[in-house]
Design a protein around this motif. Sequence first.
Motif, PDB file in Angstrom:
ATOM      1  N   THR A  98     -18.764 -27.776  -1.843  1.00 54.07           N
ATOM      2  CA  THR A  98     -17.918 -27.346  -0.775  1.00 54.07           C
ATOM      3  C   THR A  98     -18.708 -26.265   0.518  1.00 54.07           C
ATOM      4  N   THR A 157     -19.706 -24.060   3.817  1.00 60.66           N
ATOM      5  CA  THR A 157     -19.569 -23.014   4.484  1.00 60.66           C
ATOM      6  C   THR A 157     -20.330 -24.244   6.228  1.00 60.66           C
ATOM      7  N   ASN A 158     -20.070 -23.962   7.446  1.00 59.35           N
ATOM      8  CA  ASN A 158     -20.861 -24.399   7.989  1.00 59.35           C
ATOM      9  C   ASN A 158     -21.797 -23.603   8.565  1.00 59.35           C
ATOM     10  N   LYS A 182     -14.833 -27.526   6.432  1.00 59.27           N
ATOM     11  CA  LYS A 182     -15.665 -26.947   5.994  1.00 59.27           C
ATOM     12  C   LYS A 182     -16.229 -28.539   5.091  1.00 59.27           C
TER      13      LYS A 182
END
Length: 90
Positions: free
Chosen positions: A15, A17-18, A40
């Motif tokens: 996962t 971060t943008n 995300k």
Amino acid sequence: MDQSPWNQQKILKLTLTNDFEKNIQELGFSNHSLAREGGKLTLRLKVPYNYSELDDFEEKAIELLDIDKNYLIDMSLTNSNCTKDLTKAK
């Protein structure tokens, strides 16, 4: 080789971060591997069948992908939900 190089039951789920979106798009992952969940980026990667025998497998995977740990929110080995390779029992 007698078996597939990939473990059929496990995947590595990252996962991110943008902020890493541009970088991850450049790597060219399919829509099947890359998704947006809860705002995300989630990347699902196949793992080798012998991943448990490799020292620091997760760390090596993000190193090979050149993912800066600052962009990483979560990383886990999880069960694969893919049914592509399952055969129907008769």
